[in-house]
Design an enzyme around this catalytic site. Structure first.
Site, short mmCIF file in Angstrom:
data_model
loop_
_atom_site.label_atom_id
_atom_site.label_comp_id
_atom_site.label_asym_id
_atom_site.label_seq_id
_atom_site.Cartn_x
_atom_site.Cartn_y
_atom_site.Cartn_z
N CYS A 1 -2.77 -62.94 -7.85
CA CYS A 1 -2.40 -62.78 -9.25
C CYS A 1 -3.21 -61.67 -9.89
O CYS A 1 -4.13 -61.13 -9.29
CB CYS A 1 -2.63 -64.07 -10.01
SG CYS A 1 -4.38 -64.45 -10.14
N CYS B 1 -6.93 -62.04 -10.31
CA CYS B 1 -7.70 -61.83 -9.07
C CYS B 1 -8.34 -60.45 -9.11
O CYS B 1 -9.49 -60.27 -8.72
CB CYS B 1 -6.79 -61.87 -7.83
SG CYS B 1 -6.03 -63.46 -7.51
N ASP C 1 6.51 -20.09 -16.82
CA ASP C 1 6.27 -18.74 -16.35
C ASP C 1 7.65 -18.15 -16.06
O ASP C 1 8.57 -18.90 -15.73
CB ASP C 1 5.43 -18.89 -15.05
CG ASP C 1 5.02 -17.57 -14.49
OD1 ASP C 1 4.77 -16.66 -15.29
OD2 ASP C 1 4.94 -17.44 -13.26
N ASP D 1 3.50 -21.30 -10.94
CA ASP D 1 3.53 -21.36 -9.48
C ASP D 1 2.23 -21.92 -8.90
O ASP D 1 2.06 -22.01 -7.70
CB ASP D 1 3.86 -19.99 -8.87
CG ASP D 1 2.83 -18.93 -9.23
OD1 ASP D 1 1.74 -19.30 -9.70
OD2 ASP D 1 3.13 -17.74 -9.06
N ASP E 1 -1.59 -19.28 -12.08
CA ASP E 1 -1.52 -20.02 -13.34
C ASP E 1 -2.51 -21.18 -13.39
O ASP E 1 -2.46 -21.99 -14.31
CB ASP E 1 -0.10 -20.60 -13.52
CG ASP E 1 0.95 -19.49 -13.64
OD1 ASP E 1 0.63 -18.47 -14.27
OD2 ASP E 1 2.05 -19.64 -13.09
#
Length: 764
Positions: free
Chosen positions: A13, A16, A455, A652, A656
């Site tokens: 559960c 736990c 971009d 890409d 960047d």
């Protein structure tokens, strides 16, 4: 500090996970611990000089849990990949299936007993209102002796986990959901047993007509059924990982000492030459050295059409060779391969916690102790206040019903499942669509994004020059004009030359042999075909030839960011073609769909402003910023954030990187094997911008699913606890029978997991 993720056994559960987390955090040498009930994994940062994984496991073993600590690869003298194979990748799945099969057996044995108990209880209730005749004395006595036998089997066999939960609470003071069920059902059983065994002694003090064996039987059966359905559904939530694992080839056909031998994928080494036959899976990443074929790379790029592969091209593990045979050299093996990285990324993301989960975790951690207090206070209130109005016998009976009902309905299991199950399904669905999500927090942030920065090159456009216009000023056919251009350009290494040659090949235009080929620095080239000397180049080359030509015709195209390539003889200009970085077909629709989601789109590019604005207008971009260097992209993102915008940046993932890191959500346009997995929160395989729209939709669907789950988890408890405590009894005469409490509790977990599984069926 060493960080490792382990499978946890024995979790039943949500509470736990908080019990294990708290226990680990108290251990000396442990820096941090994160336990996820949804994935049944514990991520622990610890100092190996102070504590070992085996010692960590020993700390939680008395509480009924254990860490699955495999012998390390070093201990066994194996490589990491050999060790992974030795352990068996599907072992945990097999264990789970065995556990589910065991639960099924117990549930099937309990259901007939529960149906029988419910039938007896129903007869009693209906007879009380004279709807059916009362039971005969003989029948009543028979049931009176049969139900304790059924209840004993249900409590001690089917309900064993709940008894252990009760025992651990008494011994270690640690309470979880099993504790709640254990205390409730044991209380009902012991009360009923006392009434049965000492009926005559107790008759003067309490109403011995009421016994609660049926409560013990039906409640445990309902909860066991709920747990079985939940466990069965949870196996389905993680099937994305299993599907990814199934993409892996098991063996490779390797050339060693001049012979072809089939070896396990784990034995492949860097530099091995591997033969791939038609229909076979590519076992590791590498570069083709011999042969050519078409490879189905849909698992990486999402493209349904097989990609043509020739010598020098990269191939990726898990992709499928569709036609010819080829040999390739292994460059990445084991955990370095793209597929292994994808599997690890999906696993990590499924095991991570979303910020929204913190609330549920905090509530789950304090919930169980609070519920125990409410249950005992409720029992006390019934005995003290209820006795004055109902008499001790009736008050004790109602008090017991409330006590058991509160403990049963208050179980925080559904609360702990609400977030992880939705995250597991959401991340898995994303992986299937070619959307790799780094962690749950990214998925949560993405649904709030209101600005997407893209971009231009490689995101909106294809990122490589393409022949887009032919302006024919001669008597030649267009095909002849292109044939002459391509025949001359095929000797050149310039990307623009490649664009013209590729166009000719795609259109099946025959090329001629050129002689006298000569490059003219900064202007173009010349060459002879069929005794005619041709010149190919820019406007400067034409002006040097002193051939009359209206340069104004070029301006219209160059303002759109297109590059002219002019074909001329010494006497006249024959025509020109325009080469440009072509817009991806999906870009226009993607921007339109982003607008439909209420998202502003900004394009950043290092290109010329006129050309950038022209591209932006074709695609429907809201704001275009040109002449931008990588550091300027970062500044632009900060500027947008300062305006209160929540920004996702798609790039890409290489140049960047600073901007991707600054954005609220960084999205890498991963193309093929160049997936910049580390630089962004989300990677779109194949570099398809339309997947960005799908990723945002997926985050919205997943977050909606989590909120619905939390609502269902809370509503059962918020409404159920006061009802079970008897808060409505003085006004409406309502009391919640523990049997209905058990049904509601089981259904809350099942409804949460089922709601999460609905995410799978949603269309992105």
């Amino acid at each position: 500090m060493h960080t490792q993720t382990y499978n946890v056994k024995g979790m039943h559960c949500a509470s736990c996970s908080s019990v294990i987390e708290k226990t680990f955090k108290k251990v000396e040498g442990v820096h941090s611990a994160e336990v996820n009930y949804g994935t049944e994994k514990a991520k622990v940062s610890f100092d190996p000089s102070k504590i070992s994984p085996h010692d960590l496991s020993k700390h939680i073993e008395p509480l009924g849990y254990s860490l699955d600590v495999p012998e390390t690869a070093n201990e066994m003298g194996m490589s990491e990949s050999e060790h992974a194979a030795h352990l068996g990748l599907n072992q945990s799945k097999k264990e789970k299936l065995n556990e589910v099969a065991d639960m099924r057996t117990k549930v099937l044995s309990a259901i007939p007993l529960a149906v029988f108990a419910a039938f007896v209880m129903g007869w009693d209730i209906l007879a009380e209102y004279s709807i059916v005749p009362a039971m005969s004395y003989t029948l009543k006595e028979f049931f009176h002796h049969l139900l304790p036998i059924f209840a004993t089997y249900i409590l001690f066999v089917v309900g064993k986990p709940y008894l252990l939960g009760f025992y651990r609470f008494l011994r270690y003071g640690k309470a979880n959901m099993d504790t709640l069920i254990g205390i409730g059902t044991v209380a009902a059983f012991l009360y009923s047993f006392a009434v049965s065994a000492f009926e005559d002694v107790l008759k003067p003090f309490i109403n011995v007509e009421y016994q609660y064996y049926d409560v013990t039987i039906v409640v445990i059966t309902f909860i066991a059924l709920g747990k079985y359905l939940e466990a069965k559904s949870k196996i389905k939530t993680g099937d994305a990982i299993e599907k990814l694992l199934n993409l892996q080839a098991k063996t490779a056909l390797v050339v060693r000492d001049g012979k072809e031998i089939e070896i396990s994928i784990n034995d492949v080494k860097h530099g091995d030459f591997i033969i791939v036959k038609p229909g076979a899976k590519i076992p590791v990443d590498g570069v083709i050295t011999e042969g050519a074929s078409f490879v189905d790379e849909s698992m990486v790029t999402g493209e349904p059409m097989p990609a043509q592969k020739k010598i020098g091209d990269n191939v990726v593990s898990g992709t499928i060779n569709t036609s010819g045979s080829f040999t390739f050299k292994a460059t990445k093996v084991g955990s370095e391969t793209l597929l292994a990285q994808i599997i690890k990324m999906v696993e990590d993301a499924q095991g991570s916690k979303a910020p929204i989960q913190a609330l549920a975790d905090k509530i789950s951690a304090v919930f169980v102790p609070i519920v125990l207090v409410i249950a005992f206070l409720s029992l006390g209130a019934w005995l003290i206040i209820g006795s004055q109005y109902l008499g001790f016998s009736q008050a004790l009976s109602f008090g017991l019903v409330s006590f058991v009902g509160i403990l049963v309905i208050a179980c925080p299991c559904a609360l702990g499942l609400a977030t992880p199950t939705a995250i597991i399904v959401g991340v898995g669905k994303g992986a299937k669509e070619g959307i790799l999500i780094k962690d749950a927090a990214t998925l949560e942030k993405l649904h709030k994004v209101n600005t997407v920065v893209v971009d231009k090159t490689g995101t909106i456009t294809k990122g490589k020059p393409t022949l887009v216009n032919i302006q024919n000023l001669s008597n030649l056919k267009d095909e002849e004009l292109v044939s002459i251009l391509a025949s001359l350009e095929k000797k050149s290494e310039h990307p623009i030359a490649h664009a013209i040659v590729n166009y000719a090949q795609e259109k099946n235009i025959a090329l001629s042999d050129a002689s006298g080929f000569e490059g003219i620095q900064g202007k173009g080239l010349k060459g002879t075909i069929k005794d005619i000397e041709y010149f190919v180049g820019n406007a400067k080359l034409v002006s040097d030839l002193k051939v009359s030509f209206d340069v104004g015709k070029l301006n219209e195209f160059t303002s759109q960011g297109k590059t002219p390539v002019i074909l001329a003889t010494r006497e006249k200009v024959l025509g020109f073609v325009m080469v440009a970085d072509e817009i991806k077909e999906e870009s226009v629709d993607a921007v339109k769909n982003l607008h439909a989601l209420g998202i502003k789109v900004v394009m950043l590019t290092g290109d010329d402003e006129k050309a950038a604005k022209y591209i932006g207008s074709l695609v429907g971009i809201d704001d275009v910023v040109a002449h931008v260097l990588p550091q300027d992209k970062l500044a632009k993102i900060k500027e947008l954030q300062s305006q209160g915008r929540i920004v996702a940046m798609a790039g890409d993932g290489v140049n960047d990187a600073p901007a991707l890191a600054q954005a609220d959500v960084g999205i890498a346009m991963g193309t093929g094997t160049d997936v910049a997995i580390e630089s962004a929160g989300i990677t779109l395989l194949g570099g398809d911008i339309s997947k960005l729209v799908k990723a945002i939709k997926l985050s919205k669907i997943t977050m909606r699913g989590i909120k619905q789950n939390l609502f269902w988890a809370f509503i059962y408890n918020v409404v159920g606890i006061p009802l079970a405590a008897g808060a409505f009894y003085p006004i409406f005469g309502w009391l919640l029978n523990p049997i209905f409490a058990g049904f509601a509790m089981a259904m809350s977990s099942v409804s949460v997991v089922s709601n999460s599984l609905r995410i799978k069926a949603k269309k992105l």
